[in-house]
Design an enzyme around this catalytic site. Structure first.
Site, mmCIF file in Angstrom:
data_model
loop_
_atom_site.group_PDB
_atom_site.id
_atom_site.type_symbol
_atom_site.label_atom_id
_atom_site.label_comp_id
_atom_site.label_asym_id
_atom_site.label_seq_id
_atom_site.Cartn_x
_atom_site.Cartn_y
_atom_site.Cartn_z
ATOM 1 N N SER A 15 0.811 -1.235 0.000
ATOM 2 C CA SER A 15 0.000 0.000 0.000
ATOM 3 C C SER A 15 0.840 1.278 0.000
ATOM 4 C CB SER A 15 -0.971 -0.015 1.180
ATOM 5 O OG SER A 15 -0.349 -0.487 2.350
ATOM 6 N N THR A 16 2.080 1.190 -0.491
ATOM 7 C CA THR A 16 2.868 2.427 -0.614
ATOM 8 C C THR A 16 2.465 3.214 -1.854
ATOM 9 O OG1 THR A 16 4.599 1.258 -1.822
ATOM 10 C CG2 THR A 16 4.902 1.480 0.569
ATOM 11 N N GLY A 18 -0.281 2.963 -5.766
ATOM 12 C CA GLY A 18 -1.259 2.228 -6.573
ATOM 13 C C GLY A 18 -2.584 1.964 -5.874
ATOM 14 N N GLY A 20 -3.463 -0.293 -3.666
ATOM 15 C CA GLY A 20 -3.365 -0.484 -2.213
ATOM 16 C C GLY A 20 -3.357 0.842 -1.472
ATOM 17 N N TYR A 159 0.730 -14.796 -14.331
ATOM 18 C CA TYR A 159 -0.038 -13.852 -13.506
ATOM 19 C C TYR A 159 -1.482 -14.337 -13.347
ATOM 20 C CZ TYR A 159 -2.539 -9.501 -12.315
ATOM 21 O OH TYR A 159 -3.352 -8.558 -11.735
HETATM 22 N N1 LIG Z 1 -3.148 -2.211 -12.188
HETATM 23 C C1 LIG Z 1 -3.962 -3.053 -12.759
HETATM 24 O O1 LIG Z 1 -4.298 -2.941 -13.953
HETATM 25 C C2 LIG Z 1 -4.602 -4.169 -11.963
HETATM 26 C C3 LIG Z 1 -5.751 -4.790 -12.469
HETATM 27 C C4 LIG Z 1 -6.352 -5.797 -11.718
HETATM 28 C C5 LIG Z 1 -5.794 -6.178 -10.500
HETATM 29 N N2 LIG Z 1 -4.668 -5.559 -10.058
HETATM 30 C C6 LIG Z 1 -4.109 -6.020 -8.786
HETATM 31 O O2 LIG Z 1 -4.079 -4.931 -7.868
HETATM 32 C C7 LIG Z 1 -3.010 -5.119 -6.957
HETATM 33 C C8 LIG Z 1 -2.187 -3.839 -6.878
HETATM 34 O O3 LIG Z 1 -1.736 -3.521 -8.187
HETATM 35 P P1 LIG Z 1 -1.181 -2.056 -8.552
HETATM 36 O O4 LIG Z 1 -1.330 -1.938 -10.016
HETATM 37 O O5 LIG Z 1 -1.769 -1.046 -7.649
HETATM 38 O O6 LIG Z 1 0.394 -2.252 -8.217
HETATM 39 P P2 LIG Z 1 1.562 -1.214 -7.999
HETATM 40 O O7 LIG Z 1 1.172 0.187 -8.339
HETATM 41 O O8 LIG Z 1 2.747 -1.812 -8.691
HETATM 42 O O9 LIG Z 1 1.811 -1.292 -6.419
HETATM 43 C C9 LIG Z 1 2.265 -2.490 -5.851
HETATM 44 C C10 LIG Z 1 2.407 -2.321 -4.346
HETATM 45 O O10 LIG Z 1 2.835 -3.567 -3.801
HETATM 46 C C11 LIG Z 1 4.073 -3.394 -3.094
HETATM 47 N N3 LIG Z 1 4.896 -4.580 -3.330
HETATM 48 C C12 LIG Z 1 5.246 -5.117 -4.513
HETATM 49 N N4 LIG Z 1 5.973 -6.237 -4.326
HETATM 50 C C13 LIG Z 1 6.065 -6.406 -2.994
HETATM 51 C C14 LIG Z 1 6.694 -7.383 -2.166
HETATM 52 N N5 LIG Z 1 7.375 -8.410 -2.691
HETATM 53 N N6 LIG Z 1 6.595 -7.259 -0.834
HETATM 54 C C15 LIG Z 1 5.908 -6.211 -0.292
HETATM 55 N N7 LIG Z 1 5.295 -5.261 -1.013
HETATM 56 C C16 LIG Z 1 5.382 -5.353 -2.348
HETATM 57 C C17 LIG Z 1 4.676 -2.116 -3.642
HETATM 58 O O11 LIG Z 1 5.440 -1.499 -2.648
HETATM 59 P P3 LIG Z 1 7.003 -1.097 -2.799
HETATM 60 O O12 LIG Z 1 7.278 -0.944 -4.270
HETATM 61 O O13 LIG Z 1 7.092 0.189 -2.031
HETATM 62 O O14 LIG Z 1 7.731 -2.230 -2.176
HETATM 63 C C18 LIG Z 1 3.420 -1.292 -3.949
HETATM 64 O O15 LIG Z 1 2.962 -0.647 -2.776
HETATM 65 C C19 LIG Z 1 -2.218 -6.337 -7.455
HETATM 66 O O16 LIG Z 1 -2.613 -7.476 -6.746
HETATM 67 C C20 LIG Z 1 -2.652 -6.458 -8.906
HETATM 68 O O17 LIG Z 1 -2.560 -7.773 -9.383
HETATM 69 C C21 LIG Z 1 -4.060 -4.554 -10.748
#
Ligand SMILES: NC(=O)c1ccc[n+]([C@@H]2O[C@H](COP(=O)([O-])OP(=O)(O)OC[C@H]3O[C@@H](n4cnc5c(N)ncnc54)[C@H](OP(=O)(O)O)[C@@H]3O)[C@@H](O)[C@H]2O)c1
Length: 268
Positions: A15-16, A18, A20, A159
């Site tokens: 949750s830093t 996106g 989250g 994925y």
């Molecule tokens: N974006 C899309 O189109 C989409 C669509 C459907 C579902 N989703 C789902 O929504 C969720 C969030 O996606 P998002 O697009 O918001 O991602 P994002 O912007 O890449 O953000 C990912 C977050 O997860 C943290 N993170 C990543 N790897 C980690 C690890 N190994 N340990 C701890 N923290 C970790 C990152 O924190 P740090 O980088 O600070 O470590 C960041 O806060 C995911 O489950 C994704 O599959 C996304």
């Protein structure tokens, strides 16, 4: 609608930034105390500071824990630190990796990394936090799933498989809540303009010498079944997740709710 969340506590994995972060912000705005999480201590601190600045009252507490959920031992430490902060009423299993790759190029180690981060983090967090919710008689376990778990993309099989497994996990865990006021639900997101997606698109645009805004439009158009016809904003998912976190959603249990902009075309 008053979501009646004031005074409760949530943990949101990843949750830093996106989706989250948008969920954490929505819960803080509703008066919930929140624990934010990511890999890097500095980024976690920044996220905490942003949420504290936006908190509606000093009674809303915001904590942060840095832990890489790709490492099993790190998850153990994360759970111990969470326990020290007190009971968690709402668990949002959001953390997830995504990326385009040919099926034949994804080696075992990468499969394991995807499974650890996208699936096993949620297994471990739920296994730890669901039983105390059942004992207390109230709680919420939420999964940030994806339409890719229902309609697995050919260029992201690894994925999609993790997201299909997450759907199965939510389905099974909901059955453990019978007779309580604990619920377990999944939100199926669609293409969302999160920080992670924005970074990936900007990187791709640089690599190919394209205008990032034009590439964004072109990528949105690559999903012709989308009824929204554009990327979803993280806040648009956060609103549904905040509702599901609240006592108002008490009759929704074991569900997989679409917030995919209409990308999926099936009746159910
Ligand atoms: N974006 C899309 O189109 C989409 C669509 C459907 C579902 N989703 C789902 O929504 C969720 C969030 O996606 P998002 O697009 O918001 O991602 P994002 O912007 O890449 O953000 C990912 C977050 O997860 C943290 N993170 C990543 N790897 C980690 C690890 N190994 N340990 C701890 N923290 C970790 C990152 O924190 P740090 O980088 O600070 O470590 C960041 O806060 C995911 O489950 C994704 O599959 C996304």
């Amino acid at each position: 609608m008053d979501l009646d969340l004031t005074g409760r506590t949530a943990f949101v994995s990843g949750s830093t930034q996106g989706i989250g972060h948008a969920v954490a912000a929505a819960l803080v705005a509703e008066g919930m105390s929140v624990v934010v999480h990511g890999r890097d201590a500095g980024r976690v601190e920044d996220a905490v500071a942003r949420l504290v600045a936006a908190a509606p009252s000093p009674a809303v507490r915001v904590h942060g824990i840095a832990a890489d959920v790709a490492e099993r031992t790190e998850v153990g430490r994360l759970l111990a630190e969470l326990d020290a902060l007190g009971p968690v009423d709402v668990l949002v299993n959001n953390v997830g990796l995504f990326g385009v790759a040919a099926f034949t190029d994804v080696a075992d180690d990468e499969w394991h990394r995807y499974l650890e981060v996208n699936l096993m983090s949620a297994v471990r967090l739920s296994r730890h936090l669901l039983p105390p919710m059942l004992e207390r008689g109230w709680g919420r376990v939420l999964f940030v799933g994806s339409e890719s778990g229902v309609d697995v993309p050919a260029n992201m099989v690894h994925y999609g498989v993790t997201k299909a497994a997450l759907l199965a996990l939510g389905n099974g865990l909901a059955k453990l809540t019978r007779g309580t006021a604990v619920t377990v639900n999944t939100v199926l997101g669609g293409p969302t303009w999160s920080d992670g997606v924005a970074d990936a698109v900007e990187g791709l645009a640089r690599q190919q010498g394209l205008d990032p805004a034009a590439l964004r439009t072109a990528l949105a158009a690559e999903r012709p079944t989308s009824l929204l016809g554009r990327f979803i904003e993280p806040d648009e998912l956060a609103g549904l997740l905040a509702y599901l976190a609240s006592p108002r959603s008490s009759a929704v249990n074991g569900a997989a709710l679409r917030a995919d902009g209409g990308v999926l075309t099936t009746l159910l």
